[in-house]
Write a protein that holds these residues in place. Structure first.
Motif, PDB file in Angstrom:
ATOM      1  N   ARG A  52     -26.450  10.234 -19.271  1.00 31.13           N
ATOM      2  CA  ARG A  52     -25.485  10.106 -20.365  1.00 31.13           C
ATOM      3  C   ARG A  52     -24.116   9.634 -19.890  1.00 31.13           C
ATOM      4  O   ARG A  52     -23.210   9.447 -20.707  1.00 31.13           O
ATOM      5  CB  ARG A  52     -25.346  11.459 -21.069  1.00 31.13           C
ATOM      6  CG  ARG A  52     -26.617  11.942 -21.755  1.00 31.13           C
ATOM      7  CD  ARG A  52     -26.390  13.213 -22.569  1.00 31.13           C
ATOM      8  NE  ARG A  52     -26.059  14.375 -21.742  1.00 31.13           N
ATOM      9  CZ  ARG A  52     -24.865  14.959 -21.736  1.00 31.13           C
ATOM     10  NH1 ARG A  52     -23.887  14.497 -22.493  1.00 31.13           N
ATOM     11  NH2 ARG A  52     -24.653  16.015 -20.980  1.00 31.13           N
ATOM     12  N   PHE A  53     -23.947   9.476 -18.584  1.00 33.88           N
ATOM     13  CA  PHE A  53     -22.648   9.119 -18.019  1.00 33.88           C
ATOM     14  C   PHE A  53     -22.618   7.651 -17.591  1.00 33.88           C
ATOM     15  O   PHE A  53     -23.512   7.182 -16.902  1.00 33.88           O
ATOM     16  CB  PHE A  53     -22.335  10.018 -16.821  1.00 33.88           C
ATOM     17  CG  PHE A  53     -22.341  11.482 -17.149  1.00 33.88           C
ATOM     18  CD1 PHE A  53     -23.469  12.255 -16.912  1.00 33.88           C
ATOM     19  CD2 PHE A  53     -21.239  12.081 -17.729  1.00 33.88           C
ATOM     20  CE1 PHE A  53     -23.484  13.615 -17.229  1.00 33.88           C
ATOM     21  CE2 PHE A  53     -21.246  13.442 -18.049  1.00 33.88           C
ATOM     22  CZ  PHE A  53     -22.373  14.202 -17.811  1.00 33.88           C
ATOM     23  N   TYR A  70     -12.290  16.967 -16.265  1.00 34.34           N
ATOM     24  CA  TYR A  70     -12.810  15.781 -15.578  1.00 34.34           C
ATOM     25  C   TYR A  70     -11.683  15.097 -14.815  1.00 34.34           C
ATOM     26  O   TYR A  70     -10.573  14.921 -15.332  1.00 34.34           O
ATOM     27  CB  TYR A  70     -13.436  14.818 -16.586  1.00 34.34           C
ATOM     28  CG  TYR A  70     -14.686  15.393 -17.202  1.00 34.34           C
ATOM     29  CD1 TYR A  70     -14.618  16.303 -18.244  1.00 34.34           C
ATOM     30  CD2 TYR A  70     -15.946  15.049 -16.713  1.00 34.34           C
ATOM     31  CE1 TYR A  70     -15.761  16.863 -18.792  1.00 34.34           C
ATOM     32  CE2 TYR A  70     -17.101  15.593 -17.255  1.00 34.34           C
ATOM     33  CZ  TYR A  70     -17.005  16.507 -18.286  1.00 34.34           C
ATOM     34  OH  TYR A  70     -18.143  17.064 -18.818  1.00 34.34           O
ATOM     35  N   LYS A  98     -24.515   3.264 -14.823  1.00 29.85           N
ATOM     36  CA  LYS A  98     -24.961   4.277 -15.770  1.00 29.85           C
ATOM     37  C   LYS A  98     -25.907   5.245 -15.097  1.00 29.85           C
ATOM     38  O   LYS A  98     -26.831   4.839 -14.382  1.00 29.85           O
ATOM     39  CB  LYS A  98     -25.664   3.607 -16.962  1.00 29.85           C
ATOM     40  CG  LYS A  98     -26.122   4.570 -18.031  1.00 29.85           C
ATOM     41  CD  LYS A  98     -26.714   3.813 -19.220  1.00 29.85           C
ATOM     42  CE  LYS A  98     -27.164   4.775 -20.294  1.00 29.85           C
ATOM     43  NZ  LYS A  98     -27.730   4.073 -21.469  1.00 29.85           N
ATOM     44  N   SER A 127     -22.251  13.746 -26.317  1.00 32.92           N
ATOM     45  CA  SER A 127     -21.544  14.867 -25.688  1.00 32.92           C
ATOM     46  C   SER A 127     -22.088  16.209 -26.186  1.00 32.92           C
ATOM     47  O   SER A 127     -22.391  16.372 -27.377  1.00 32.92           O
ATOM     48  CB  SER A 127     -20.044  14.769 -25.979  1.00 32.92           C
ATOM     49  OG  SER A 127     -19.513  13.563 -25.442  1.00 32.92           O
ATOM     50  N   SER A 163     -17.443  10.715 -25.495  1.00 33.02           N
ATOM     51  CA  SER A 163     -16.173  11.077 -24.851  1.00 33.02           C
ATOM     52  C   SER A 163     -15.780   9.937 -23.923  1.00 33.02           C
ATOM     53  O   SER A 163     -16.604   9.448 -23.136  1.00 33.02           O
ATOM     54  CB  SER A 163     -16.339  12.362 -24.038  1.00 33.02           C
ATOM     55  OG  SER A 163     -16.802  13.431 -24.837  1.00 33.02           O
ATOM     56  N   GLN A 191     -16.495  16.522 -12.201  1.00 32.42           N
ATOM     57  CA  GLN A 191     -16.480  17.515 -13.265  1.00 32.42           C
ATOM     58  C   GLN A 191     -16.147  18.857 -12.624  1.00 32.42           C
ATOM     59  O   GLN A 191     -16.727  19.225 -11.597  1.00 32.42           O
ATOM     60  CB  GLN A 191     -17.861  17.572 -13.926  1.00 32.42           C
ATOM     61  CG  GLN A 191     -18.007  18.585 -15.039  1.00 32.42           C
ATOM     62  CD  GLN A 191     -19.476  18.704 -15.478  1.00 32.42           C
ATOM     63  OE1 GLN A 191     -20.354  19.019 -14.680  1.00 32.42           O
ATOM     64  NE2 GLN A 191     -19.729  18.433 -16.752  1.00 32.42           N
ATOM     65  N   LEU A 222     -14.694   6.558 -17.890  1.00 33.15           N
ATOM     66  CA  LEU A 222     -15.912   7.356 -17.957  1.00 33.15           C
ATOM     67  C   LEU A 222     -16.294   7.510 -19.419  1.00 33.15           C
ATOM     68  O   LEU A 222     -15.460   7.887 -20.243  1.00 33.15           O
ATOM     69  CB  LEU A 222     -15.701   8.731 -17.331  1.00 33.15           C
ATOM     70  CG  LEU A 222     -16.863   9.718 -17.462  1.00 33.15           C
ATOM     71  CD1 LEU A 222     -18.048   9.281 -16.610  1.00 33.15           C
ATOM     72  CD2 LEU A 222     -16.425  11.132 -17.090  1.00 33.15           C
ATOM     73  N   HIS A 223     -17.540   7.200 -19.724  1.00 29.99           N
ATOM     74  CA  HIS A 223     -18.066   7.396 -21.062  1.00 29.99           C
ATOM     75  C   HIS A 223     -19.167   8.453 -20.983  1.00 29.99           C
ATOM     76  O   HIS A 223     -20.105   8.309 -20.175  1.00 29.99           O
ATOM     77  CB  HIS A 223     -18.661   6.101 -21.615  1.00 29.99           C
ATOM     78  CG  HIS A 223     -17.639   5.033 -21.840  1.00 29.99           C
ATOM     79  ND1 HIS A 223     -17.544   4.327 -23.014  1.00 29.99           N
ATOM     80  CD2 HIS A 223     -16.661   4.542 -21.043  1.00 29.99           C
ATOM     81  CE1 HIS A 223     -16.561   3.445 -22.925  1.00 29.99           C
ATOM     82  NE2 HIS A 223     -16.012   3.555 -21.740  1.00 29.99           N
ATOM     83  N   ILE A 224     -19.038   9.485 -21.808  1.00 25.06           N
ATOM     84  CA  ILE A 224     -20.082  10.503 -21.898  1.00 25.06           C
ATOM     85  C   ILE A 224     -20.732  10.347 -23.262  1.00 25.06           C
ATOM     86  O   ILE A 224     -20.096  10.594 -24.306  1.00 25.06           O
ATOM     87  CB  ILE A 224     -19.517  11.925 -21.729  1.00 25.06           C
ATOM     88  CG1 ILE A 224     -18.734  12.036 -20.426  1.00 25.06           C
ATOM     89  CG2 ILE A 224     -20.654  12.947 -21.766  1.00 25.06           C
ATOM     90  CD1 ILE A 224     -18.033  13.384 -20.250  1.00 25.06           C
ATOM     91  N   ASP A 256     -20.799  20.173 -21.769  1.00 23.21           N
ATOM     92  CA  ASP A 256     -19.975  19.190 -21.064  1.00 23.21           C
ATOM     93  C   ASP A 256     -18.503  19.597 -21.046  1.00 23.21           C
ATOM     94  O   ASP A 256     -17.694  18.959 -20.373  1.00 23.21           O
ATOM     95  CB  ASP A 256     -20.092  17.807 -21.727  1.00 23.21           C
ATOM     96  CG  ASP A 256     -21.494  17.235 -21.658  1.00 23.21           C
ATOM     97  OD1 ASP A 256     -21.868  16.468 -22.582  1.00 23.21           O
ATOM     98  OD2 ASP A 256     -22.225  17.546 -20.696  1.00 23.21           O
ATOM     99  N   LEU A 265     -19.931  13.507 -10.532  1.00 27.68           N
ATOM    100  CA  LEU A 265     -20.746  13.080 -11.680  1.00 27.68           C
ATOM    101  C   LEU A 265     -21.371  11.724 -11.407  1.00 27.68           C
ATOM    102  O   LEU A 265     -22.573  11.536 -11.518  1.00 27.68           O
ATOM    103  CB  LEU A 265     -19.863  12.955 -12.919  1.00 27.68           C
ATOM    104  CG  LEU A 265     -19.637  14.180 -13.781  1.00 27.68           C
ATOM    105  CD1 LEU A 265     -18.702  13.816 -14.915  1.00 27.68           C
ATOM    106  CD2 LEU A 265     -20.959  14.714 -14.321  1.00 27.68           C
TER     107      LEU A 265
END
Lengths: 115, 116
Positions: free
Chosen positions: A61-62, A88, A58, A80, A19, A37, A75-77, A84, A47
């Motif tokens: 996972r975020f 956001y 990092k 996913s 994501s 979040q 933001l990279h999730i 989640d 987050l």
């Protein structure tokens, strides 16, 4: 100049996918960029956050990617999960002028992760 | 660490009455607290900033006589919605600043106000 623009407005991702949510800002006095979040009926929870002296941060996972010259951050999730699924918000605050101490929020992204 | 407790989590009141919402920092001293308002599917809108022992600073367009903010101690801020009307129905969220956690911004769990 106080705005933080966030996109997309909504995002649907399959379980295990990545994501990606993007934000852009104008105020160069901003020096703190958090992501929050929020689940329905709850307050926002932090987050991950970044300062402009690094380009990436990092935590699990975020990941935040920060481009100071473009005045953008994302933001990279990774991987996913359905858990989640939430709204956001990106935000920014600065150390100078009227922006000091105040968080300016993006418009929010509703993330849905399908199992 | 850095826990903010907001109470009540929801409240229903009659039009014309006043409602008080409390925001407490449980494990740190909050030099600054912020009050936000959030409508469904929208972002958080900052209403006011309060510093302990001084008057709150209200954002443009927020009626200070309607939304009374008191920050009498380093662990407690209150928001009183006076003479509430149905259009004041919203989700109110406080945030406290002052701990070492994440540059000091910790949010409460929010208060759902419904005015009937």
């Amino acid at each position: 100049q106080q705005q933080v623009k966030q996109s997309p407005q909504s995002l649907i991702v399959q379980k295990g996918g990545i994501s990606i949510i993007n934000c852009a800002y104008e105020n160069t006095a901003f020096d703190y960029f958090p992501w929050y979040q929020q689940f329905p009926g709850k307050g926002p929870a932090l987050l991950i956050a970044i300062r402009p002296d690094v380009s990436e941060k990092k935590e699990g996972r975020f990941t935040i990617s920060f481009n100071k010259s473009a005045k953008q951050f994302s933001l990279h999730i990774m991987d996913s999960q359905p858990g989640d699924s939430a709204t956001y918000f990106c935000a920014a605050s600065g150390a100078g002028g009227t922006s000091y101490g105040k968080l300016t929020f993006g418009q929010g992204t509703i993330l849905t992760v399908h199992p | 660490g850095a826990v903010v407790s907001q109470h009540p989590s929801w409240v229903i009141c009659k039009s014309g009455t006043s409602v008080k919402i409390e925001c407490r920092s449980l494990d740190f001293q909050a030099t600054t607290m912020f009050w936000y308002r959030q409508f469904p599917k929208q972002s958080l809108m900052l209403m006011a900033t309060s510093n302990e022992g001084s008057k709150a600073t209200y954002e443009q367009g927020v009626e200070k006589d309607k939304f009374l903010i008191n920050h009498a101690s380093l662990t407690l801020s209150t928001l009183t919605v006076t003479s509430a009307h149905p259009e004041d129905s919203s989700f109110y969220i406080c945030s406290a600043r002052g701990g070492s956690h994440n540059y000091g911004y910790t949010f409460g769990s929010g208060t759902r106000l419904t005015v009937v």
